[in-house]
Design a protein around this motif. Structure first.
Motif, PDB file in Angstrom:
ATOM      1  N   UNK A  70       0.804  -1.231   0.000  1.00  0.00           N
ATOM      2  CA  UNK A  70       0.000   0.000   0.000  1.00  0.00           C
ATOM      3  C   UNK A  70       0.836   1.280   0.000  1.00  0.00           C
ATOM      4  N   UNK A  71       2.086   1.216   0.422  1.00  0.00           N
ATOM      5  CA  UNK A  71       2.893   2.431   0.470  1.00  0.00           C
ATOM      6  C   UNK A  71       3.242   2.940  -0.926  1.00  0.00           C
ATOM      7  N   UNK A  72       3.414   2.028  -1.878  1.00  0.00           N
ATOM      8  CA  UNK A  72       3.864   2.432  -3.219  1.00  0.00           C
ATOM      9  C   UNK A  72       2.762   2.322  -4.262  1.00  0.00           C
ATOM     10  N   UNK A  73       1.677   1.661  -3.903  1.00  0.00           N
ATOM     11  CA  UNK A  73       0.609   1.409  -4.870  1.00  0.00           C
ATOM     12  C   UNK A  73      -0.543   2.376  -4.650  1.00  0.00           C
ATOM     13  N   UNK A  74      -0.885   3.169  -5.692  1.00  0.00           N
ATOM     14  CA  UNK A  74      -2.023   4.057  -5.592  1.00  0.00           C
ATOM     15  C   UNK A  74      -3.328   3.317  -5.800  1.00  0.00           C
ATOM     16  N   UNK A  75      -3.410   2.547  -6.900  1.00  0.00           N
ATOM     17  CA  UNK A  75      -4.588   1.730  -7.185  1.00  0.00           C
ATOM     18  C   UNK A  75      -4.167   0.623  -8.132  1.00  0.00           C
ATOM     19  N   UNK A  76      -5.023  -0.365  -8.273  1.00  0.00           N
ATOM     20  CA  UNK A  76      -4.775  -1.469  -9.190  1.00  0.00           C
ATOM     21  C   UNK A  76      -6.117  -2.005  -9.674  1.00  0.00           C
ATOM     22  N   UNK A  77      -6.381  -1.893 -10.985  1.00  0.00           N
ATOM     23  CA  UNK A  77      -7.609  -2.401 -11.587  1.00  0.00           C
ATOM     24  C   UNK A  77      -7.229  -3.459 -12.624  1.00  0.00           C
ATOM     25  N   UNK A  78      -7.698  -4.668 -12.407  1.00  0.00           N
ATOM     26  CA  UNK A  78      -7.355  -5.791 -13.279  1.00  0.00           C
ATOM     27  C   UNK A  78      -8.591  -6.217 -14.066  1.00  0.00           C
ATOM     28  N   UNK A  79      -8.423  -6.397 -15.382  1.00  0.00           N
ATOM     29  CA  UNK A  79      -9.505  -6.817 -16.268  1.00  0.00           C
ATOM     30  C   UNK A  79      -9.084  -8.125 -16.929  1.00  0.00           C
ATOM     31  N   UNK A  80      -9.318  -9.209 -16.210  1.00  0.00           N
ATOM     32  CA  UNK A  80      -8.843 -10.503 -16.662  1.00  0.00           C
ATOM     33  C   UNK A  80      -9.403 -10.916 -18.000  1.00  0.00           C
ATOM     34  N   UNK A  81     -10.680 -10.619 -18.263  1.00  0.00           N
ATOM     35  CA  UNK A  81     -11.305 -11.048 -19.511  1.00  0.00           C
ATOM     36  C   UNK A  81     -10.664 -10.376 -20.723  1.00  0.00           C
ATOM     37  N   UNK A  82     -10.092  -9.192 -20.528  1.00  0.00           N
ATOM     38  CA  UNK A  82      -9.506  -8.454 -21.651  1.00  0.00           C
ATOM     39  C   UNK A  82      -7.984  -8.532 -21.671  1.00  0.00           C
ATOM     40  N   UNK A  83      -7.404  -9.157 -20.655  1.00  0.00           N
ATOM     41  CA  UNK A  83      -5.952  -9.263 -20.610  1.00  0.00           C
ATOM     42  C   UNK A  83      -5.265  -7.934 -20.372  1.00  0.00           C
ATOM     43  N   UNK A  84      -5.912  -7.054 -19.590  1.00  0.00           N
ATOM     44  CA  UNK A  84      -5.346  -5.729 -19.334  1.00  0.00           C
ATOM     45  C   UNK A  84      -5.400  -5.406 -17.844  1.00  0.00           C
ATOM     46  N   UNK A  85      -4.679  -4.367 -17.470  1.00  0.00           N
ATOM     47  CA  UNK A  85      -4.695  -3.886 -16.085  1.00  0.00           C
ATOM     48  C   UNK A  85      -4.185  -2.461 -16.065  1.00  0.00           C
ATOM     49  N   UNK A  86      -4.678  -1.688 -15.102  1.00  0.00           N
ATOM     50  CA  UNK A  86      -4.155  -0.340 -14.865  1.00  0.00           C
ATOM     51  C   UNK A  86      -3.772  -0.237 -13.394  1.00  0.00           C
ATOM     52  N   UNK A  87      -2.635   0.365 -13.149  1.00  0.00           N
ATOM     53  CA  UNK A  87      -2.220   0.582 -11.770  1.00  0.00           C
ATOM     54  C   UNK A  87      -1.357   1.822 -11.684  1.00  0.00           C
ATOM     55  N   UNK A  88      -1.316   2.364 -10.485  1.00  0.00           N
ATOM     56  CA  UNK A  88      -0.436   3.495 -10.207  1.00  0.00           C
ATOM     57  C   UNK A  88       0.638   3.008  -9.255  1.00  0.00           C
ATOM     58  N   UNK A  89       1.874   3.089  -9.725  1.00  0.00           N
ATOM     59  CA  UNK A  89       2.996   2.578  -8.955  1.00  0.00           C
ATOM     60  C   UNK A  89       4.040   3.675  -8.830  1.00  0.00           C
ATOM     61  N   UNK A  90       4.391   4.017  -7.599  1.00  0.00           N
ATOM     62  CA  UNK A  90       5.354   5.098  -7.350  1.00  0.00           C
ATOM     63  C   UNK A  90       4.948   6.385  -8.060  1.00  0.00           C
ATOM     64  N   UNK A  91       3.630   6.643  -8.131  1.00  0.00           N
ATOM     65  CA  UNK A  91       3.137   7.866  -8.742  1.00  0.00           C
ATOM     66  C   UNK A  91       3.059   7.845 -10.248  1.00  0.00           C
ATOM     67  N   UNK A  92       3.404   6.725 -10.885  1.00  0.00           N
ATOM     68  CA  UNK A  92       3.361   6.599 -12.345  1.00  0.00           C
ATOM     69  C   UNK A  92       2.186   5.714 -12.728  1.00  0.00           C
ATOM     70  N   UNK A  93       1.392   6.147 -13.708  1.00  0.00           N
ATOM     71  CA  UNK A  93       0.271   5.350 -14.191  1.00  0.00           C
ATOM     72  C   UNK A  93       0.779   4.338 -15.210  1.00  0.00           C
TER      73      UNK A  93
END
Length: 409
Positions: A70-93
């Motif tokens: 949780x210290x380095x991760x802003x959010x994490x959205x995983x879309x398994x059906x589409x083979x994609x994911x979005x996350x914010x790590x160390x302030x980078x999208x």
């Protein structure tokens, strides 16, 4: 090759958790970095990073989520059906996608997608300048090197500031690519390659899509309907629309939307006025089209845009009908005629932007008359002896009309 602005250790973490699969940076960051190096274009910074993995992007995202905490991760959205994911790590999208290949069951339809190799993923893209990648490769000392992959000659096109479609059936498959070309031309100052311009003209002449103008709007394929409108939204909201729409008209591409737009010579004036009136630009651009309801339905405009165009069409028809008889109308007559129709201030503003009707009374109504009220209130009239009911409303309207007619016509 280095990518400025990244937090220390981010690339190393991506490679360490990739499971030994090929991982590459793709998209705008690659293009902008090379433009900065080749042409000294301003570096736009890292809004986000698009990465393609030969493997499961959701699994990579999950490993990064656990590792970061949780210290380095802003959010994490995983879309398994589409083979994609979005996350914010160390302030980078980070936008992660599994490498994929596309095929089109019919021209203009949504593609069929299947997971594939990195080379296949690059080959499915729109332009050569977007078909390059920076592969994240382990190097000596535990660091990560960025190795440029350019299988389709994107570097040469970047150097020439040229937009070249990736293959001969690019627009046959997805005609919205020409709108993206206009967006890049406006943003980056690029020109459409002669061969790609010829492909556009050849494709339009052949019209390979099952739907044709005049067919039921709901039968249009997505690339001539919803996806086309989404690209127009991006063009009008994010780019220099004067430049982008000018490119589309110069290329002869606007019959994709509507033939009347190709021949329209007043769209710049109309959109400038639309901005002054704080109107949405897409309905204002389309206002020259004769069958607006059908076009709005084909593009699947949001409810507000469809409602505005419906009101505008009614107002346009009414203004044409009263054109010869409205000379000399008083402010109260104009106000009553406009307001009893239930037309919105936006529809009148759109008519003004489109140059319809007598400008003076429409503009005066929009700026002032519609805001004027009766000089007395219903409470005051009741105190004078009127009883609530139709007569009260009629008296209020009469008093307002008297006040309106004190205005300059």
């Amino acid at each position: 090759m280095e990518l400025p602005g990244l937090p220390p250790g981010l690339l190393e973490a991506l490679v360490a958790h990739s499971g030994g699969r090929r991982l590459a940076l793709v998209g705008g960051a690659v293009r902008d970095l090379l433009l900065h190096q080749v042409h000294n274009d301003p570096w736009r910074g890292l809004v986000d990073l698009d990465l393609v993995l030969e493997g499961s992007a959701p699994e990579l995202a999950e490993r990064l989520r656990v590792w970061a905490g949780p210290e380095r991760l802003g959010f994490c959205h995983i879309h398994g059906a589409y083979g994609t994911a979005e996350l914010e790590l160390d302030g980078v999208l980070l936008d992660l996608a599994s490498a994929r290949q596309e095929s089109y069951p019919a021209p203009g339809e949504n593609p069929v997608v299947r997971f594939a190799a990195l080379a296949d993923d690059l080959a499915r893209r729109d332009f050569t300048i977007n078909a390059m990648a920076l592969e994240l490769a382990p190097a000596a000392g535990g660091v990560v090197a960025l190795e440029l992959l350019d299988p389709h000659g994107g570097q040469a096109d970047l150097a020439a500031r040229r937009l070249r479609l990736l293959h001969g059936s690019s627009l046959n498959d997805d005609p919205t690519r020409v709108l993206r070309a206009a967006r890049y031309a406006a943003r980056l100052g690029f020109e459409l390659a002669p061969g790609s311009l010829e492909q556009l003209r050849r494709t339009l002449a052949a019209w390979p899509w099952a739907w044709r103008p005049g067919d039921p709007p709901e039968l249009a394929p997505p690339a001539l309907g919803t996806r086309l409108r989404m690209e127009l939204d991006l063009l009008l909201e994010r780019e220099d629309w004067r430049e982008a729409l000018g490119c589309l008209q110069a290329w002869g591409a606007l019959p994709l939307v509507e033939e009347a737009l190709q021949n329209d010579r007043h769209w710049r004036r109309r959109l400038r006025w639309a901005q002054r009136f704080a109107l949405p630009l897409l309905p204002a651009w389309l206002a020259v089209v004769a069958d607006l309801p059908a076009l709005a339905a084909r593009l699947q405009l949001p409810h507000h845009g469809q409602k505005l165009l419906h009101q505008f069409v009614q107002l346009r028809q009414w203004l044409a009908a009263v054109q010869g008889s409205s000379a000399g109308w008083s402010p109260s007559r104009w106000s009553e005629a406009l307001e009893e129709r239930g037309g919105s201030a936006e529809a009148v503003a759109l008519a003004l932007a489109a140059g319809l009707g007598p400008r003076r009374p429409l503009l005066r109504w929009w700026l002032r008359w519609r805001h004027l009220k009766a000089p007395v209130t219903a409470t005051e009239l009741i105190a004078e002896g009127l009883t609530p009911g139709p007569a009260l409303g009629q008296a209020l309207r009469a008093r307002r009309a008297q006040r309106l007619d004190q205005e300059r016509p």
